[in-house]
Design a protein around this motif. Sequence first.
Motif, PDB file in Angstrom:
ATOM      1  N   GLU A 269       0.840  -1.206   0.000  1.00  0.00           N
ATOM      2  CA  GLU A 269       0.000   0.000   0.000  1.00  0.00           C
ATOM      3  C   GLU A 269       0.876   1.257   0.000  1.00  0.00           C
ATOM      4  O   GLU A 269       0.605   2.222  -0.726  1.00  0.00           O
ATOM      5  CB  GLU A 269      -0.909  -0.009   1.234  1.00  0.00           C
TER       6      GLU A 269
ATOM      7  N   LYS B  92       4.010   1.595  -1.112  1.00  0.00           N
ATOM      8  CA  LYS B  92       4.735   1.773  -2.378  1.00  0.00           C
ATOM      9  C   LYS B  92       3.791   2.205  -3.496  1.00  0.00           C
ATOM     10  O   LYS B  92       4.199   2.944  -4.410  1.00  0.00           O
ATOM     11  CB  LYS B  92       5.461   0.470  -2.749  1.00  0.00           C
ATOM     12  N   LEU B  93       2.564   1.759  -3.459  1.00  0.00           N
ATOM     13  CA  LEU B  93       1.601   2.178  -4.483  1.00  0.00           C
ATOM     14  C   LEU B  93       1.352   3.683  -4.418  1.00  0.00           C
ATOM     15  O   LEU B  93       1.117   4.332  -5.442  1.00  0.00           O
ATOM     16  CB  LEU B  93       0.282   1.413  -4.318  1.00  0.00           C
ATOM     17  N   VAL B  94       1.439   4.237  -3.210  1.00  0.00           N
ATOM     18  CA  VAL B  94       1.285   5.689  -3.043  1.00  0.00           C
ATOM     19  C   VAL B  94       2.569   6.411  -3.431  1.00  0.00           C
ATOM     20  O   VAL B  94       2.540   7.445  -4.117  1.00  0.00           O
ATOM     21  CB  VAL B  94       0.901   6.018  -1.582  1.00  0.00           C
ATOM     22  N   GLU B  95       3.696   5.861  -3.014  1.00  0.00           N
ATOM     23  CA  GLU B  95       4.978   6.512  -3.277  1.00  0.00           C
ATOM     24  C   GLU B  95       5.382   6.462  -4.746  1.00  0.00           C
ATOM     25  O   GLU B  95       6.179   7.277  -5.212  1.00  0.00           O
ATOM     26  CB  GLU B  95       6.076   5.853  -2.427  1.00  0.00           C
ATOM     27  N   TYR B  96       4.841   5.498  -5.489  1.00  0.00           N
ATOM     28  CA  TYR B  96       5.162   5.352  -6.912  1.00  0.00           C
ATOM     29  C   TYR B  96       3.876   5.431  -7.738  1.00  0.00           C
ATOM     30  O   TYR B  96       3.401   4.429  -8.287  1.00  0.00           O
ATOM     31  CB  TYR B  96       5.895   4.031  -7.150  1.00  0.00           C
ATOM     32  N   PRO B  97       3.302   6.622  -7.848  1.00  0.00           N
ATOM     33  CA  PRO B  97       2.007   6.768  -8.518  1.00  0.00           C
ATOM     34  C   PRO B  97       2.044   6.448 -10.006  1.00  0.00           C
ATOM     35  O   PRO B  97       0.985   6.214 -10.611  1.00  0.00           O
ATOM     36  CB  PRO B  97       1.660   8.243  -8.274  1.00  0.00           C
ATOM     37  N   ASN B  98       3.232   6.443 -10.612  1.00  0.00           N
ATOM     38  CA  ASN B  98       3.324   6.142 -12.040  1.00  0.00           C
ATOM     39  C   ASN B  98       3.474   4.647 -12.318  1.00  0.00           C
ATOM     40  O   ASN B  98       3.501   4.233 -13.474  1.00  0.00           O
ATOM     41  CB  ASN B  98       4.516   6.884 -12.664  1.00  0.00           C
ATOM     42  N   CYS B  99       3.563   3.857 -11.253  1.00  0.00           N
ATOM     43  CA  CYS B  99       3.726   2.410 -11.414  1.00  0.00           C
ATOM     44  C   CYS B  99       2.458   1.818 -12.031  1.00  0.00           C
ATOM     45  O   CYS B  99       1.341   2.104 -11.594  1.00  0.00           O
ATOM     46  CB  CYS B  99       4.001   1.761 -10.062  1.00  0.00           C
ATOM     47  N   LYS B 100       2.618   0.982 -13.045  1.00  0.00           N
ATOM     48  CA  LYS B 100       1.475   0.396 -13.748  1.00  0.00           C
ATOM     49  C   LYS B 100       1.332  -1.109 -13.526  1.00  0.00           C
ATOM     50  O   LYS B 100       0.322  -1.696 -13.917  1.00  0.00           O
ATOM     51  CB  LYS B 100       1.589   0.672 -15.243  1.00  0.00           C
TER      52      LYS B 100
ATOM     53  N   CYS C  57      -4.114  -3.161  -5.724  1.00  0.00           N
ATOM     54  CA  CYS C  57      -3.737  -2.875  -7.111  1.00  0.00           C
ATOM     55  C   CYS C  57      -4.885  -2.212  -7.868  1.00  0.00           C
ATOM     56  O   CYS C  57      -4.685  -1.243  -8.614  1.00  0.00           O
ATOM     57  CB  CYS C  57      -3.304  -4.159  -7.813  1.00  0.00           C
TER      58      CYS C  57
ATOM     59  N   HIS D  47      -5.404   1.473  -7.245  1.00  0.00           N
ATOM     60  CA  HIS D  47      -4.369   2.343  -7.787  1.00  0.00           C
ATOM     61  C   HIS D  47      -4.176   2.172  -9.299  1.00  0.00           C
ATOM     62  O   HIS D  47      -3.225   2.710  -9.866  1.00  0.00           O
ATOM     63  CB  HIS D  47      -3.046   2.096  -7.056  1.00  0.00           C
TER      64      HIS D  47
END
Length: 433
Positions: A152, A154-162, A183, A186
């Motif tokens: 949770e 890392k999903l916030v810290e890396y908003p461009n992650c797909k 997932c 986000h």
Amino acid sequence: MAATSFTKIALVALFAATGANAMVLTNPTRTTISRDIKTPDPVPQAGIDEAVELMKTGRMYRYNVKDAASSVVSKCEQEVIDYTGHKYCVALNSCGSAIMLMMKCSGLQPGDEVLSNAFTFGAVPSAIEHAGGKAVYVESDYNHCMDIDDLEKKLVEYPNCKFCLISHMRGKLADMDKVKDACDRHGVTLLEDCAHSLGVEWKGQHSGHVGKVAAISSQSYKMINSGEGGFLITDDAEVAAKCAVYAGAYEGLSSKHMTVPGPEVFGDLPTQIPNYSVRMSGLAAAVIRPQLKTLDERREKYNKRYAFVTEKLVERKGNLLSIPVNTPGMTPVHDSLQFNLSHDITDEQVQKFLDECATHGLPVELFGHKSNARNFVNWNFAPAEDPLPLTAKMLSRACDVRLPLMWDDEDFVDMVDVLCESLDAAIGDADFE
């Protein structure tokens, strides 16, 4: 019966004959194992016979057949998804290829960030690098699963992650409902590395169904053994078509598959994406096919032995080690043993324990060892940019032992003895509660 068992019986008899007061064993005989811990599962005779017949014809190339129904590889793909319950399957030369292609087929673009376990095998970040992605690591917990709280975060810290590529390391599943929910919230595509989880279920369904695509392995130390090999499995028609073309279904060769969508899905893909020539050969498929029929039988045998070993270890050394706990909802396949040594044991004592085990015929791997390919500090080709203290601490005490199917039941009695005796030798008279 192992030779060490006779030695133990002889010592007991001698002790009884001479009397307890007349004999002091200052250097008791230690248990030693002579079996090979890396003994792989053999190929059933039916697989050997089919491979030999295939060699007689010379038609080992999967497309050198008149139609899909004549291809041993196509038959194998069908049998894989008959077992896992997926719609589509493409057989490949390795699970590493399957992991790489499931990212590319799902839309990964060069430089895209991919969340993945900090605890996995080095082939996973290698596949991310191979596909052109950039690995971002999520902490792993003491159950050897992806840590949901850190996911949770890392999903916030890396908003461009797909993408999130979750690795079911040693067949251990995290709470897949929570992973999928995180997932989805986000907008991240979930992919599953099921190299270690063939036969493992999540809430009654085979692993690999929560994510969009999954990959399984037939490398020698997995539940099916062809030396090298892998399969991409999915319910997504476009992903399956792209994978078949990337693997090497050029021109109209997709017609010689039984487990891919129709020509309308392929369109002009063979002229739009490259052919990486990573197909599975007929020989690999031939030796895999009969092994698929015994998966459930072997799972039962593995799990019975695992239950024995873990029960005895906890009974005798529960103050010095702990066993990872299966996530509720998961039906396991325990073809190997993992345990976490206590952090009260020093680094020097851990190394002494490993040395003692090796000296007595039982190689035990420490996941956090400086040379272990499962230790993220060794992935200099895809280094971690964020601190991973939870994973690092866990790995420093996490141990791994294979449970070879071809061993006899009494060999696992010896395994428990070697582990417990080696702990005794390593810690000496240290007091642990």
